[in-house]
Design a protein around this motif. Sequence first.
Motif, PDB file in Angstrom:
ATOM      1  N   SER A   1     -29.605 -19.591  29.040  1.00 47.04           N
ATOM      2  CA  SER A   1     -30.310 -20.456  29.163  1.00 47.04           C
ATOM      3  C   SER A   1     -30.237 -21.564  28.182  1.00 47.04           C
ATOM      4  CB  SER A   1     -31.881 -19.924  28.990  1.00 47.04           C
ATOM      5  OG  SER A   1     -32.022 -19.500  27.631  1.00 47.04           O
ATOM      6  N   ARG A   2     -30.805 -22.895  28.447  1.00 52.20           N
ATOM      7  CA  ARG A   2     -30.997 -23.972  27.604  1.00 52.20           C
ATOM      8  C   ARG A   2     -32.184 -24.395  27.284  1.00 52.20           C
ATOM      9  NH1 ARG A   2     -25.581 -26.337  26.791  1.00 52.20           N
ATOM     10  NH2 ARG A   2     -23.959 -25.311  28.334  1.00 52.20           N
ATOM     11  N   ASN A   3     -32.313 -25.175  26.375  1.00 60.08           N
ATOM     12  CA  ASN A   3     -33.615 -25.692  25.938  1.00 60.08           C
ATOM     13  C   ASN A   3     -33.566 -27.224  26.942  1.00 60.08           C
ATOM     14  OD1 ASN A   3     -32.345 -27.728  24.629  1.00 60.08           O
ATOM     15  ND2 ASN A   3     -32.794 -27.213  22.490  1.00 60.08           N
ATOM     16  N   GLU A   4     -34.835 -27.711  26.701  1.00 60.79           N
ATOM     17  CA  GLU A   4     -35.124 -28.837  27.363  1.00 60.79           C
ATOM     18  C   GLU A   4     -34.359 -29.942  27.326  1.00 60.79           C
ATOM     19  OE1 GLU A   4     -39.395 -30.122  26.877  1.00 60.79           O
ATOM     20  OE2 GLU A   4     -40.110 -28.142  27.712  1.00 60.79           O
ATOM     21  N   GLU A   5     -33.663 -29.685  26.043  1.00 60.40           N
ATOM     22  CA  GLU A   5     -32.698 -31.127  25.773  1.00 60.40           C
ATOM     23  C   GLU A   5     -31.071 -30.940  26.467  1.00 60.40           C
ATOM     24  OE1 GLU A   5     -32.816 -31.319  21.579  1.00 60.40           O
ATOM     25  OE2 GLU A   5     -34.926 -32.427  21.293  1.00 60.40           O
TER      26      GLU A   5
ATOM     27  N   GLN B   1     -30.865 -21.317  18.393  1.00 60.96           N
ATOM     28  CA  GLN B   1     -31.431 -22.137  17.814  1.00 60.96           C
ATOM     29  C   GLN B   1     -32.510 -21.793  16.479  1.00 60.96           C
ATOM     30  OE1 GLN B   1     -31.036 -25.486  18.587  1.00 60.96           O
ATOM     31  NE2 GLN B   1     -29.817 -24.851  20.104  1.00 60.96           N
ATOM     32  N   THR B   2     -32.961 -20.524  16.677  1.00 64.38           N
ATOM     33  CA  THR B   2     -33.726 -20.203  15.766  1.00 64.38           C
ATOM     34  C   THR B   2     -33.127 -18.798  14.843  1.00 64.38           C
ATOM     35  OG1 THR B   2     -34.677 -18.530  17.117  1.00 64.38           O
ATOM     36  CG2 THR B   2     -35.912 -20.557  16.924  1.00 64.38           C
TER      37      THR B   2
ATOM     38  N   ASN C   1     -31.347 -15.815  20.096  1.00 64.30           N
ATOM     39  CA  ASN C   1     -31.792 -17.420  20.111  1.00 64.30           C
ATOM     40  C   ASN C   1     -30.981 -18.071  19.065  1.00 64.30           C
ATOM     41  OD1 ASN C   1     -33.118 -19.827  19.681  1.00 64.30           O
ATOM     42  ND2 ASN C   1     -35.052 -18.959  20.763  1.00 64.30           N
TER      43      ASN C   1
ATOM     44  N   LYS D   1     -29.524 -28.160  25.274  1.00 68.92           N
ATOM     45  CA  LYS D   1     -28.762 -27.500  24.005  1.00 68.92           C
ATOM     46  C   LYS D   1     -28.927 -26.013  24.320  1.00 68.92           C
ATOM     47  CE  LYS D   1     -29.521 -30.917  20.612  1.00 68.92           C
ATOM     48  NZ  LYS D   1     -30.042 -31.164  19.141  1.00 68.92           N
TER      49      LYS D   1
ATOM     50  N   LEU E   1     -29.548 -22.392  24.226  1.00 72.69           N
ATOM     51  CA  LEU E   1     -30.748 -21.518  23.449  1.00 72.69           C
ATOM     52  C   LEU E   1     -30.507 -20.096  23.470  1.00 72.69           C
ATOM     53  CD1 LEU E   1     -33.669 -22.062  22.737  1.00 72.69           C
ATOM     54  CD2 LEU E   1     -34.699 -21.738  25.252  1.00 72.69           C
ATOM     55  N   ARG E   2     -30.325 -19.514  24.575  1.00 68.93           N
ATOM     56  CA  ARG E   2     -30.204 -17.884  24.687  1.00 68.93           C
ATOM     57  C   ARG E   2     -28.974 -17.412  24.921  1.00 68.93           C
ATOM     58  NH1 ARG E   2     -33.797 -14.087  28.594  1.00 68.93           N
ATOM     59  NH2 ARG E   2     -33.148 -12.051  27.711  1.00 68.93           N
TER      60      ARG E   2
ATOM     61  N   GLN F   1     -41.094 -18.906  32.148  1.00 58.23           N
ATOM     62  CA  GLN F   1     -41.436 -20.292  32.148  1.00 58.23           C
ATOM     63  C   GLN F   1     -42.243 -20.879  33.275  1.00 58.23           C
ATOM     64  OE1 GLN F   1     -41.023 -22.613  29.388  1.00 58.23           O
ATOM     65  NE2 GLN F   1     -42.249 -23.999  30.589  1.00 58.23           N
TER      66      GLN F   1
END
Length: 844
Positions: A121-125, A42-43, A40, A127, A129-130, A309
């Motif tokens: 994958s990307r997040n809702e913005e 982002q994290t 991930n 960006k 993600l995975r 999701q």
Amino acid sequence: WHGFITDITEHKQIEQDLKDSEYRWKFAIEGSGDGVWDVNVQTNKATYSKRWKEMLGFTEDEVLTNRQEWIERIHPEDKQNVLDAGQDYLEGKTDSYVVEYRLKCKDGHYKWMLSRGMLVSRNEEGKPLRLIGTQTDITERKNAQLVLQQTRAELEESHDKFKDLYEFAPIGYLTISSHGMITQLNWRASAMLGLERKNIIDQRITQFIDESDKGRWSRMFLSMKELNAGEEMCFDLKFILHNGMHFYANLNCVRTDDTDPQTMLRITLEDVTAIKKSEADLRVAAIAFESHDGLMITDIENKILRVNQAFTNITGYTDKEVVGKSPGMLGSGRHDATFFGSMWEILNKTGQWSGEIWNRRKSGDVYPERLTITAVKNDVGVVTNYVANFTDVSQIKAAAEEIQQLAFFDSLTHLPNRRLLMDRLKHALATSTRSGRQGAVLFLDLDHFKVLNDSLGHDIGDLLLQQVAERLTTCVREGDTVARLGGDEYVMILEDLSDQGLEAAAQTETITNKILDSLNQPYQLSDHEHHITASIGIAVFNNHQASIEELLKQADIAMYQAKKAGRNTMRFFNPQMQTSITSRVALERELRKAIDDQQLQLYYQIQVDNSGQALGAEALIRWVHPERGMVSPAQFIPLAEETGLIVPIGNWVLDTACAQIKAWHKNANTRDLTLSINVSAKQFRQTDFVSQVQAAIERHSIDPMQLKLELTESLLLDNIEDTIVSMVALGEIGVQFSLDDFGTGYSSLQYLKRLPLFQLKIDQSFVRDIVTDSHDRSIVRTIIAMAQSLYLNVIAEGVETEEQRELLLSNGCKRYQGYLFGKPVPVEQFDAALKVTSISSRRA
């Protein structure tokens, strides 16, 4: 009783695909010979497979959960390169993440690793993600290369030893000539390509490359010709064998010096098919899991392990709220123990259960769903997991109602669409015939709507279209119709007007002025205030004097007359408008005669480099009419496109250009010039276009590399795969391609990198104000940078001043075309000007 039947064929296929993907996923994670990682970004949380840990000497129980733990193990000399490669991929600067580096094992020594990753994958913005990928131990290959390097001096003294190392190296070696021919290869390369060496030597390497990658190879090969000796490029290609089998290979291409054209490139081939398959399995598993259907995976004890999701979207529960709990928390209370007992009996007996069930959302709402539960078994047939796939049936019903709505109404504005418009217009004509009262059709087109779409985006454009629809509806009477044909075109039907022609026209004019006034008011589009006008064409009808198609055509013609009158106005259709149509027909007839009577000529405009040296010319078509004189291309080329005459004209241009290249070859001043010709989309999309070009080249016995075909961006919008096939076929014989007017259309970078282009041509609209307009300068800089990143040549057209040339040169553009260097002229003047330039150069 009441019930409904739902077609679940697609669901069944999804279930089977999911089941297959789960096996592939499990195989990729637990059975692959490569290590697998999942991060991930982002994290920085990470998951590493058992094999990944084994490569570094860790046990499966040792916990590694953070990306930083991996970064700290990268060799200091490799760390920045690895991090830069990952950042470039996430930012879209590269189309793949492939990197080689050294990684520290648990005992402190380093291993060489080949890491490949993909964004899933990307997040809702939006960006990243995975990121998932594989890791391959390439220490043996690296050691082999090191041995080869360390023993190079010894190999010069021992030819036999060198030959053994070369022939039996664990990777393939190829030597490629400047013409793309295989001139030398070792035993491993021969085995990979599936033929004996004698059947491979002197063959084009493209014969062994899959059709899907030939365009990419052609583009990379042209780029490698520009490399300096010792420079290298690394990329993957798909190869095809004579028996139809294929494999993927990683190519490391090193440019040699120019002393021997037979050894322009030295290439190493490494089979990466297994890695590609592992990547594909991971990709399929990741994409299949994130489907539109809700998915839930449980263990053998029926505890939830994972949800997607879509599960959250349907039930309202997040993964954190359900993982570790029983699916019974979703129960609606509408099913008794007998229902569930029967369900489990079937599931345990057959391995699958399908049916409808009522469940409850987090909000408390009860809803029906179509549910399928599949048992997942291991290699010995023991059930290890259950996968539940479900769809909210209430959404399916809502979708069915929406489809019915879309059959007659525009989805964006909710106005009647073309289908309903035609029905209402038919009814209006019948009503007019019965009552004797007149009606009118108004055809409305927004002025410069494309500018808004291009500058602020389609979302803002959609807001404007919705507000225009609302204003139009308020401007007409209750019994009238406002419809949207598509894009920025609207049609209104005014009924029950006066039975007197002049009075009906006056009523229509009053309503139309009201519409224009309303549309002229400012629009608040999100954070933007915008002004826009409209052009309206009007056709009045009475007593069914015209058909539906005729009325719409008349209103459309009148609308274009309003455009010509300066926009933001109206025009009534009248017979005089037919005069322009008649003139168009006459011009078409004369154009056909011009082709037969050879009234068309080619003018030539010089193209030069930054030192003023002539590189070639662009052939531009001119029509010298015996009575009209010089007819502007802007007048007859669009007509030729509409009527299809552009095809015979284009064939004539192609043949004439090839003949001119042949004539130039006899003169020292012109024998090395390239000649560019424009090719229309209709001409290019002929099924025999490739053979036409090949025949013209052979007929005139010219070097195909001196012929350059200029294509417009509009050609890339449709049939892109057929376009790539044709370009690759012509590129293989040496024909060059230039993308004309670049930056004015909608080129997709995804397609650009697949096309075997040689050159991008900066449109003169950006060059014209480059000295005074900072926006144009920014656009030009971006185009040049893009061309360089794609290893493409770039040329600017419309260069008229020295200041423009200097600005272009300072930004990296070294090829120009424009009035500063010469206007389009007949070939005699062109040759004479070149001769004078050549004499002046020799004297200087």
